[in-house]
Design an enzyme around this catalytic site. Structure first.
Site, PDB file in Angstrom:
ATOM      1  CE  LYS A  38       3.236   6.551   2.471  1.00  0.00           C
ATOM      2  NZ  LYS A  38       3.856   7.735   1.876  1.00  0.00           N
ATOM      3  NE  ARG A 137       3.249  15.520   1.113  1.00  0.00           N
ATOM      4  CZ  ARG A 137       3.293  14.241   0.748  1.00  0.00           C
ATOM      5  NH1 ARG A 137       2.276  13.697   0.102  1.00  0.00           N
ATOM      6  NH2 ARG A 137       4.336  13.486   1.009  1.00  0.00           N
ATOM      7  CG  HIS A 169       8.196  12.767  -1.150  1.00  0.00           C
ATOM      8  ND1 HIS A 169       8.564  11.481  -1.506  1.00  0.00           N
ATOM      9  CD2 HIS A 169       6.832  12.757  -1.138  1.00  0.00           C
ATOM     10  CE1 HIS A 169       7.472  10.751  -1.708  1.00  0.00           C
ATOM     11  NE2 HIS A 169       6.416  11.501  -1.493  1.00  0.00           N
ATOM     12  NE  ARG A 225      11.499   9.017   1.101  1.00  0.00           N
ATOM     13  CZ  ARG A 225      11.998  10.087   0.470  1.00  0.00           C
ATOM     14  NH1 ARG A 225      13.258  10.476   0.663  1.00  0.00           N
ATOM     15  NH2 ARG A 225      11.234  10.790  -0.340  1.00  0.00           N
ATOM     16  CE1 TYR A 269     -30.676   0.580  -1.141  1.00  0.00           C
ATOM     17  CE2 TYR A 269     -28.294   0.572  -0.912  1.00  0.00           C
ATOM     18  CZ  TYR A 269     -29.550   0.292  -0.396  1.00  0.00           C
ATOM     19  OH  TYR A 269     -29.669  -0.262   0.834  1.00  0.00           O
ATOM     20  CB  CYS A 316     -24.861  -1.682  -1.202  1.00  0.00           C
ATOM     21  SG  CYS A 316     -25.965  -1.787  -2.631  1.00  0.00           S
ATOM     22  CG  MET A 317     -22.212   0.225   4.554  1.00  0.00           C
ATOM     23  SD  MET A 317     -23.100   0.773   6.016  1.00  0.00           S
ATOM     24  CE  MET A 317     -23.726   2.363   5.504  1.00  0.00           C
ATOM     25  CG  ASP A 318     -23.546  -3.944   4.591  1.00  0.00           C
ATOM     26  OD1 ASP A 318     -22.657  -3.409   5.260  1.00  0.00           O
ATOM     27  OD2 ASP A 318     -24.766  -3.689   4.701  1.00  0.00           O
TER      28      ASP A 318
END
Ligand SMILES: *Cc1c(COP(=O)(O)O)cnc(C)c1O
Length: 378
Positions: A38, A137, A169, A225, A269, A316-318
């Site tokens: 998955k 669940r 499970h 599994r 930052y 940071c983002m990048d």
């Protein structure tokens, strides 16, 4: 600089490690395996991992969503595939039934949806039933179980489907001494008894994920599994014996910039890290936009040229910034974020970030390239 093409950031997945892990788990458990693929095989790549798992002897593949299971069939996988998470009314359930994928029912609504898919596809379904033994669940609550089993048996007698499996499970299998494990095992045995009393004769009864498969022989039944352990990560840190499992994923990048900064320089930052001496910083061109957890800021350690270097300041983002050993490091140097020891591992990152290695490998991606090595025919 060498003449190799410069790669900014890539994930390298070693399929030989996947095969070796699957074989080691089969040897340890002595039980047929379902390899769980998955979420794009926990970030490792659905189709290459599925092929490697089959080559190593996986009798079953497991997927959560219908699309994942159908992608396996569409790629030519003809083996047993189980899926367990559809919303009654989803259109692709008909395709899944027609493709001979085992689908899981958790309720009468699920049975009704499968019956409709059987009518539309004109193919009897392969149906598994899931009992909720305590995870609260997915799965059928024990109070409703006899009713579900009765309806499933009636559908079997009418030729609508064959009930191929009964399963559940665990909630706490990574804590082998947790009392929930024994309670769930008992609840599963009780559910199997009810199923047998109603005349069901499933091909497979299954309960164990990686941690239980490794640690709890009584939970193995007809099939285990395994997800995380097949990728070479530790499903129960502190409890798992050494089975020689090898992490299959390496996340790497190249230094994009190296610079000296003076005492007092604030890094990234918010200036959450400030240099207390003149030092050398390296810029690693990946960030939370690529699945690098923001919680790793000031906590994770990366490998640069064989040296473990601390991540300084915020993610940071990048981009992220590492502190390099004095005077060392050059643009283009290889950085391993995580991989197999002695590199930092996904487990090390999980501990640094307050999460689990499942999340580290599954979320990494974004603008990383991805490459597979160790194919069987190489
Ligand atoms: C994800 C999943 C597994 C695999 O769990 P691991 O801990 O990764 O081995 C097994 N069964 C079900 C139902 C799952 O959702």
């Amino acid at each position: 600089m060498s003449s190799d093409p410069v790669v900014r950031a890539e994930i390298v997945v070693d399929l030989a490690a996947v095969r070796a892990n699957v074989r080691a788990l089969a040897a340890r458990t002595g039980t047929p395996l379902m390899v769980v693929v998955k979420a794009d095989a926990y970030g490792h790549g659905l189709l290459p991992v599925a092929r490697a798992a089959r080559e190593a002897g996986a009798q079953w593949l497991g997927a959560a969503a219908l699309e994942e299971a159908l992608a396996l069939r569409e790629a030519g996988d003809t083996g047993r595939i189980l899926t367990w998470l559809f919303v009654p009314g989803e259109e692709r359930l008909t395709d899944a039934v027609a493709a001979g994928i085992d689908v899981t029912a958790h309720s009468i609504e699920h049975l009704d949806a499968v019956a409709e898919a059987v009518r539309r596809s004109d193919t009897p379904a392969r149906l598994q039933l899931k009992i909720d033994t305590g995870l609260s669940r997915n799965g059928c609550p024990p109070d409703d179980w006899a009713g579900l089993v009765e309806r499933a048996r009636a559908g079997e007698q009418a030729g609508t489907w064959r009930v191929t499996g009964v399963w559940s499970h665990f909630a706490c299998s990574d804590e082998p001494d947790h009392p929930a494990n024994a309670a769930q095992l008992q609840a599963f045995e009780d559910a199997l008894t009810v199923a047998a009393e109603h005349g069901l004769e499933p091909e497979v009864r299954h309960l164990a994920n990686s941690a239980a498969a490794i640690l709890s022989p009584a939970s193995r039944f007809d099939l285990v599994r395994v997800g995380l352990a097949a990728y070479g990560l530790d499903p129960a840190p502190g409890h798992t014996p050494d089975l020689g499992l090898r992490p299959a994923m390496t996340a790497r990048a190249a230094l994009a910039l190296v610079k000296q900064v003076q005492t007092g320089a604030g890094v990234s930052y918010g200036h959450t890290w400030v240099a207390d001496r003149p030092t050398t910083l390296g810029l690693v061109p990946v960030g939370y936009g690529d699945g690098v957890p923001r919680h790793a800021g000031n906590r994770a350690v990366l490998d640069v040229g064989g040296k473990h270097c601390p991540l300084r300041g915020r993610v940071c983002m990048d981009q992220v910034v590492v502190e390099l050993p004095d005077g060392q490091g050059a643009v283009g140097d290889q950085v391993v974020l995580f991989g197999a020891a002695p590199h930092p591992t996904a487990q090390d990152w999980a501990e640094a970030c307050g999460t689990i290695s499942y999340e580290i490998v599954t979320r990494i991606g974004g603008r990383f390239g991805r490459r597979w090595v160790g194919q069987e025919d190489q």
